[in-house]
Write an enzyme that holds these catalytic residues in place. Sequence first.
Site, PDB file in Angstrom:
ATOM      1  N   GLY A  87       0.837  -1.182   0.000  1.00 49.32           N
ATOM      2  CA  GLY A  87       0.000   0.000   0.000  1.00 49.32           C
ATOM      3  C   GLY A  87       0.878   1.241   0.000  1.00 49.32           C
ATOM      4  CB  CYS A  88       0.366   4.671  -1.249  1.00 43.38           C
ATOM      5  SG  CYS A  88      -1.293   5.032  -0.648  1.00 43.38           S
TER       6      CYS A  88
END
Length: 317
Positions: free
Chosen positions: A115-116
């Site tokens: 995920g970012c």
Amino acid sequence: MTARVFIDGDAGTTGLQIRERLAGRRDIVLAAIEPAQRKDPAARRRHLNEADVAILCLPDDAARDAVAMIENPETRVIDASSAHRTAAGWTYGFAEMAPGQAEAIAAAGRVANPGCYPQGLIALVRPLVEAGLVPADFPLTYNAVSGYSGGGRKMIEDYERVENPIVAPYLPYGLTFRHKHLPEMTRYAGLGHDPVFQPAVGRYAQGMLGAVPLPLWALPGAPRGADLHAVLAKRYAGERFVEVMPLAAAERLPELDPQTLNGTNAMRLYVFANDDRRQAVLAALYDNLGKGAAGAAVQNLNLMLGADAATGLAEAA
């Protein structure tokens, strides 16, 4: 040898960014699906099973369904959703996370793209936990702001629509403390329990800045800022995409604009400390669509194909 790559969900934000980074490459063939067949299970199944590498840019449930469609044991998968990030049998796709992680990705059949938000926390905290400077059960806080593109098509529409767009310059969310990125943050940062995570969206398209405040007086041995910096600098020495910036006192830095590294696959890590006050802030700067999503996926693809890790990726100026 030319590899066949199929992006399932290439019409979405991440899929389009991945396709852009792969354009013009001679070592791969990008399989295309007709727009009318994007939701046709038979067409998708065929493309998935014909691919050497399938990249899934789908909602979580659709990503699980896509994996279930794959019967070809030779098809390798990069899943950009959050469906498999802590699942057994999947290799976490943050190549700089730990020594040997890039090699594990290169050999993997199933890779879960990070995920970012989690990458910044993991990059900052995991080395300190492993070095014993931050206990695994320490009550950590992670404050981060992302461009609105990180929220996908619906959030982009909310910010860019002509009538009644969202105009708040800074909009905190995740205030129920159930953000879907928490499990991977906790696991891969080596924490004993979830951090207090306070994400926010800025009124700009892309770019990310995350910060971890640390009361040095509360840590075992009361480390100094230089101690934290030395651990991070040693851990990421020689890394191509993750750079630890020099330790220096600064009231503010214009380069901490979350958009500074947009369009690159770079991540910059900072340590700010006041040893007299025994306080510090760790910061991670990167592009939520670059190193935080599409760039990481292409880097993982490069590793899996045995290509140079930077092929198709922009480094920081």
